[in-house]
Motif scaffolding. Structure first.
Motif, PDB file in Angstrom:
ATOM      1  N   GLN A 219      -1.702  11.856  -3.897  1.00  0.00           N
ATOM      2  CA  GLN A 219      -2.673  12.393  -3.237  1.00  0.00           C
ATOM      3  C   GLN A 219      -3.758  13.019  -3.962  1.00  0.00           C
ATOM      4  O   GLN A 219      -4.963  12.959  -3.794  1.00  0.00           O
ATOM      5  N   TRP A 220      -3.191  13.492  -5.169  1.00  0.00           N
ATOM      6  CA  TRP A 220      -4.084  14.339  -6.158  1.00  0.00           C
ATOM      7  C   TRP A 220      -4.800  13.221  -6.944  1.00  0.00           C
ATOM      8  O   TRP A 220      -6.270  13.192  -6.906  1.00  0.00           O
ATOM      9  N   LEU A 221      -4.475  11.981  -7.118  1.00  0.00           N
ATOM     10  CA  LEU A 221      -5.251  10.937  -7.766  1.00  0.00           C
ATOM     11  C   LEU A 221      -6.042  10.400  -6.774  1.00  0.00           C
ATOM     12  O   LEU A 221      -7.152  10.036  -6.909  1.00  0.00           O
ATOM     13  N   ASN A 222      -5.623  10.243  -5.370  1.00  0.00           N
ATOM     14  CA  ASN A 222      -6.669   9.607  -4.466  1.00  0.00           C
ATOM     15  C   ASN A 222      -7.973  10.768  -4.244  1.00  0.00           C
ATOM     16  O   ASN A 222      -8.885  10.069  -3.894  1.00  0.00           O
ATOM     17  N   ASP A 223      -7.681  12.083  -4.220  1.00  0.00           N
ATOM     18  CA  ASP A 223      -8.649  12.739  -3.964  1.00  0.00           C
ATOM     19  C   ASP A 223      -9.698  12.500  -5.292  1.00  0.00           C
ATOM     20  O   ASP A 223     -10.880  12.858  -5.183  1.00  0.00           O
ATOM     21  N   GLN A 224      -9.209  11.957  -6.253  1.00  0.00           N
ATOM     22  CA  GLN A 224     -10.244  11.688  -7.359  1.00  0.00           C
ATOM     23  C   GLN A 224     -10.729  10.280  -7.332  1.00  0.00           C
ATOM     24  O   GLN A 224     -11.258   9.683  -8.478  1.00  0.00           O
ATOM     25  N   GLY A 225     -10.189   9.596  -6.156  1.00  0.00           N
ATOM     26  CA  GLY A 225     -10.892   8.194  -5.995  1.00  0.00           C
ATOM     27  C   GLY A 225     -10.017   7.081  -6.773  1.00  0.00           C
ATOM     28  O   GLY A 225     -10.468   6.016  -6.925  1.00  0.00           O
ATOM     29  N   VAL A 226      -8.663   7.463  -7.136  1.00  0.00           N
ATOM     30  CA  VAL A 226      -7.868   6.690  -7.780  1.00  0.00           C
ATOM     31  C   VAL A 226      -6.621   6.451  -7.208  1.00  0.00           C
ATOM     32  O   VAL A 226      -6.021   7.223  -6.704  1.00  0.00           O
ATOM     33  N   GLN A 227      -6.040   5.160  -6.903  1.00  0.00           N
ATOM     34  CA  GLN A 227      -4.864   4.894  -6.566  1.00  0.00           C
ATOM     35  C   GLN A 227      -3.895   4.320  -7.653  1.00  0.00           C
ATOM     36  O   GLN A 227      -4.317   3.593  -8.692  1.00  0.00           O
ATOM     37  N   ALA A 228      -2.743   4.794  -7.723  1.00  0.00           N
ATOM     38  CA  ALA A 228      -1.916   4.395  -8.607  1.00  0.00           C
ATOM     39  C   ALA A 228      -0.311   4.066  -8.121  1.00  0.00           C
ATOM     40  O   ALA A 228      -0.062   4.758  -6.858  1.00  0.00           O
ATOM     41  N   GLU A 229       0.221   3.083  -8.662  1.00  0.00           N
ATOM     42  CA  GLU A 229       1.718   2.945  -8.331  1.00  0.00           C
ATOM     43  C   GLU A 229       2.612   3.108  -9.347  1.00  0.00           C
ATOM     44  O   GLU A 229       2.223   3.352 -10.511  1.00  0.00           O
ATOM     45  N   ALA A 230       3.806   3.486  -8.856  1.00  0.00           N
ATOM     46  CA  ALA A 230       4.933   3.709  -9.953  1.00  0.00           C
ATOM     47  C   ALA A 230       5.513   2.583 -10.727  1.00  0.00           C
ATOM     48  O   ALA A 230       5.555   1.407 -10.158  1.00  0.00           O
ATOM     49  N   SER A 231       5.458   2.478 -11.848  1.00  0.00           N
ATOM     50  CA  SER A 231       6.106   1.519 -12.810  1.00  0.00           C
ATOM     51  C   SER A 231       7.579   1.537 -12.613  1.00  0.00           C
ATOM     52  O   SER A 231       8.280   0.527 -12.609  1.00  0.00           O
ATOM     53  N   LEU A 232       8.182   2.875 -12.794  1.00  0.00           N
ATOM     54  CA  LEU A 232       9.530   3.028 -12.216  1.00  0.00           C
ATOM     55  C   LEU A 232       9.546   4.121 -11.091  1.00  0.00           C
ATOM     56  O   LEU A 232       8.912   5.130 -11.325  1.00  0.00           O
ATOM     57  N   GLU A 233      10.311   3.586 -10.082  1.00  0.00           N
ATOM     58  CA  GLU A 233      10.543   4.515  -9.027  1.00  0.00           C
ATOM     59  C   GLU A 233      11.858   4.954  -9.158  1.00  0.00           C
ATOM     60  O   GLU A 233      13.160   4.309  -8.972  1.00  0.00           O
ATOM     61  N   LEU A 234      11.943   6.248  -9.406  1.00  0.00           N
ATOM     62  CA  LEU A 234      13.331   6.921  -9.598  1.00  0.00           C
ATOM     63  C   LEU A 234      13.848   7.940  -8.588  1.00  0.00           C
ATOM     64  O   LEU A 234      12.745   8.499  -7.970  1.00  0.00           O
ATOM     65  N   SER A 235      15.053   8.174  -8.647  1.00  0.00           N
ATOM     66  CA  SER A 235      15.402   9.232  -7.629  1.00  0.00           C
ATOM     67  C   SER A 235      15.645  10.763  -7.908  1.00  0.00           C
ATOM     68  O   SER A 235      16.183  11.582  -7.126  1.00  0.00           O
ATOM     69  N   SER A 236      15.580  10.927  -9.200  1.00  0.00           N
ATOM     70  CA  SER A 236      16.053  12.363  -9.732  1.00  0.00           C
ATOM     71  C   SER A 236      15.117  12.477 -10.692  1.00  0.00           C
ATOM     72  O   SER A 236      14.772  11.893 -11.664  1.00  0.00           O
ATOM     73  N   LEU A 237      14.980  13.952 -10.824  1.00  0.00           N
ATOM     74  CA  LEU A 237      14.176  14.472 -12.265  1.00  0.00           C
ATOM     75  C   LEU A 237      14.998  14.204 -13.554  1.00  0.00           C
ATOM     76  O   LEU A 237      14.412  13.667 -14.515  1.00  0.00           O
ATOM     77  N   GLU A 238      16.461  13.936 -13.491  1.00  0.00           N
ATOM     78  CA  GLU A 238      17.071  13.667 -14.675  1.00  0.00           C
ATOM     79  C   GLU A 238      16.518  12.522 -15.289  1.00  0.00           C
ATOM     80  O   GLU A 238      16.453  12.139 -16.330  1.00  0.00           O
TER      81      GLU A 238
END
Length: 306
Positions: A219-238
């Motif tokens: 949403q922060w990126l969208n508010d700046q007119g940019v859309q982005a996708e994750a290269s790696l989608e992860l399940s934990s901070l670790e």
């Protein structure tokens, strides 16, 4: 006096009659029963007579040296004695819960909040109340609120803001600041502040789309007119930290949760042209449901520790 008040008083009297009956049956003597109950002997006799009249049955035979249960009195005792024992047990259980010497604490939080906000408070709570059993659920904010509404947990730590929900009450707990971090292979990027377009070109290591942190970043990126996708989608901070350190890209994380890695030079924070707004963590409970005493005590400790 209303009919309800009369019924209430009669029930109180009946309970007292049964208590006097129980003590008398055990000692088989009116005077001894009166001494145990801190009453006069005539008061004990009167109560037993009232009970006999209300049940329309004789409970004791009066003997020269005391009293003895009739067959009907013995039958009544079989029920009265365990009933009072059960009430005594219930009162002891309630007292243990009031003293935090029993019971369970049921709480939920996401992984990073669990480690950095919840566990330090739980350590103190467990030291003070070792007899309390702790049930801990780890999940996303949406999962935590669902478990709350289903009655499976009593307290939840969630990212704010939450969608309006009349079933839940939320109290702010702590402010948190997110940041973008990279490992040594991307260290050269931590010079000039990066625009949203430049950030989107970096391989992004993000939490799953259902996570409030991942949604906030997009949403922060969208508010700046940019859309982005994750290269790696992860399940934990670790896993985000691990992949960052290995040079797989940039991760969007709460700065407080990676302070050690930043201090040790294993991660580097990327400055951004548009500041990342702060967020909050809150404690949420069910709106119209009384909080168990144990959960209320922990909530108080958690709020005062901030």
């Amino acid at each position: 006096m209303s009919v309800i008040e009369v019924i209430y008083i009669n029930k109180q009297l009946n309970m007292e009659w049964y208590r006097i009956f129980l003590h008398t049956a055990k000692v088989e003597n009116l005077t001894k029963a009166a001494q145990q109950l801190h009453m006069t002997q005539p008061s004990v006799s009167y109560a037993i007579k009232q009970l006999e009249d209300s049940l329309d049955v004789k409970l004791f035979d009066r003997l020269s040296k005391g009293v003895k249960l009739t067959a009907e009195g013995a039958a009544l005792l079989e029920y009265v004695e365990p009933s009072f024992a059960l009430i005594d047990s219930a009162e002891r259980r309630l007292q243990a819960l009031k003293d935090f010497a029993a019971g369970e604490l049921r709480i939920g939080a996401s992984g990073p909040m669990l480690k950095h906000l919840l566990l330090p408070a739980l350590d103190l709570f467990r030291a003070d109340y070792p007899a309390v059993r702790i049930h801990l659920f780890q999940g996303k904010s949406a999962e935590i609120t669902k478990r709350l509404k289903d009655g499976l947990i009593d307290l939840g730590l969630v990212h704010l803001p939450l969608d309006e929900d009349p079933e839940l009450h939320v109290s702010p707990l702590a402010a948190i600041q997110d940041c973008l971090v990279v490992g040594p292979p991307y260290r050269q990027l931590n010079g000039q502040p990066l625009s949203a377009e430049e950030i989107a070109k970096i391989p992004l290591l993000l939490l799953s789309p259902e996570s409030s942190t991942g949604q906030f970043f997009k949403q922060w990126l969208n508010d700046q007119g940019v859309q982005a996708e994750a290269s790696l989608e992860l399940s934990s901070l670790e896993m985000q930290v691990e992949c960052c350190e290995r040079g797989y890209g940039a991760a969007f994380v709460t700065r407080r949760f990676v302070e050690r890695e930043l201090q040790e030079g294993r991660l580097f924070e990327l400055p951004t042209l548009v500041p990342i707004p702060p967020r909050s963590v809150g404690i949420t409970v069910r709106q119209s449901i009384s909080l168990p005493l144990i959960a209320g005590q922990f909530r108080k400790m958690l709020m005062h520790s901030r």
